[in-house]
Write an enzyme that holds these catalytic residues in place. Structure first.
Site, short mmCIF file in Angstrom:
data_model
loop_
_atom_site.label_atom_id
_atom_site.label_comp_id
_atom_site.label_asym_id
_atom_site.label_seq_id
_atom_site.Cartn_x
_atom_site.Cartn_y
_atom_site.Cartn_z
N ASN A 107 8.63 6.48 -3.02
CA ASN A 107 9.28 5.12 -3.45
C ASN A 107 8.51 4.19 -4.45
O ASN A 107 7.46 4.64 -4.68
CB ASN A 107 9.28 4.06 -1.94
CG ASN A 107 10.13 3.13 -2.14
OD1 ASN A 107 11.08 2.86 -2.68
ND2 ASN A 107 9.46 1.92 -1.50
N HIS A 109 7.86 0.18 -5.39
CA HIS A 109 7.81 -1.05 -4.85
C HIS A 109 7.60 -2.06 -5.81
O HIS A 109 6.37 -1.99 -6.59
CB HIS A 109 6.95 -1.32 -3.63
CG HIS A 109 7.02 -2.56 -2.75
ND1 HIS A 109 8.05 -2.94 -2.17
CD2 HIS A 109 6.26 -3.63 -2.78
CE1 HIS A 109 8.03 -4.17 -1.33
NE2 HIS A 109 6.68 -4.46 -1.97
N SER A 136 4.33 -0.44 -7.93
CA SER A 136 3.52 0.62 -6.99
C SER A 136 4.38 1.73 -6.71
O SER A 136 5.48 1.51 -6.25
CB SER A 136 2.77 0.09 -5.90
OG SER A 136 2.00 -1.02 -6.00
N ASP A 145 6.44 0.09 3.30
CA ASP A 145 5.69 -0.03 1.97
C ASP A 145 4.34 0.09 2.29
O ASP A 145 3.38 -0.48 1.37
CB ASP A 145 5.92 -1.60 1.52
CG ASP A 145 7.39 -1.91 1.21
OD1 ASP A 145 8.27 -0.74 0.88
OD2 ASP A 145 7.90 -2.95 1.39
#
Length: 212
Positions: A107, A109, A136, A145
């Site tokens: 992912n 973020h 990030s 997260d």
């Protein structure tokens, strides 16, 4: 060649960065499918223009999060991916879903994690008076997260900046570091083992590899 499935909910600008790198032979893998929970997501059109298979799975068609995630998992697994990439996929994933793709789901973020997990990161950075902000790339774990960071990029915050200005500045960096992290994974250089991230066999620090 590494098979990649990308999950989106919106415009798909990070998806486009991945597609561009793949087209240039720089990603180390193939985006084999793009899945959205929103039929109107422009990222689906980006995928179609690139000749990539698309699918829409609306969470509104499912009674609860578990049943939606089970259907999503079945859809993704039909493409036999080596890597699942979240690119603006606005859903909180169930623990079972996350465990199923442990070590093979990334992912990005829009903050310097662990700062500002969750939403409205740019606003929160402004309100806190931060001098810098960023983005990030991280492996996805059951903590929202909160998975181990792979790579970060930093941008300055100037007096008078608003959320839109900072968002645009951060997005430029997102488009640089996300394809790079994906390439590392595709090349076998990036792995997560027992909650720790290794690049070329060397453990990364908590903030990941410095990308600036």
């Amino acid at each position: 060649m590494t098979r990649i499935v990308v999950l989106i909910s919106g415009s798909g600008s990070n998806l486009q960065a991945l597609l561009d790198q793949a087209a240039a032979g720089q990603l180390g893998g193939d985006v084999v499918a793009v899945v959205s929970n929103k039929a109107e997501a422009y990222g689906l059109e980006r995928a179609r223009l690139a000749g990539v298979a698309t699918a829409v799975l609306s969470n509104k068609d499912y009674a609860d999060r578990d049943s939606f995630d089970a259907a999503l998992m079945a859809l993704i697994d039909g493409h036999e991916p080596d890597l699942v990439v979240l690119a603006g996929f606005m859903r909180i994933l169930t623990p079972g879903f996350v465990r199923h793709y442990a070590g093979r789901m990334l992912n990005i973020h829009p903050s310097l994690l662990p700062r500002y997990q969750g939403l409205h990161t740019h606003r929160r950075a402004i309100e806190a008076g931060d001098a810098e902000h960023g983005c990030s790339v991280h492996f996805v774990t059951e903590e929202l997260d909160g998975g181990p960071v792979v790579l970060q990029a930093r941008v300055p915050i100037f007096a008078g900046d608003d959320e839109a200005t900072i968002a645009a500045r951060v997005q430029v960096q997102e488009h640089a570091i996300y394809p790079l992290a994906v390439r590392w994974f595709c090349e076998g250089r990036l792995v997560m083992q027992q909650g720790n991230v290794f690049l070329d066999g060397v453990p990364l620090p908590p903030e990941g590899h410095a990308g600036d």
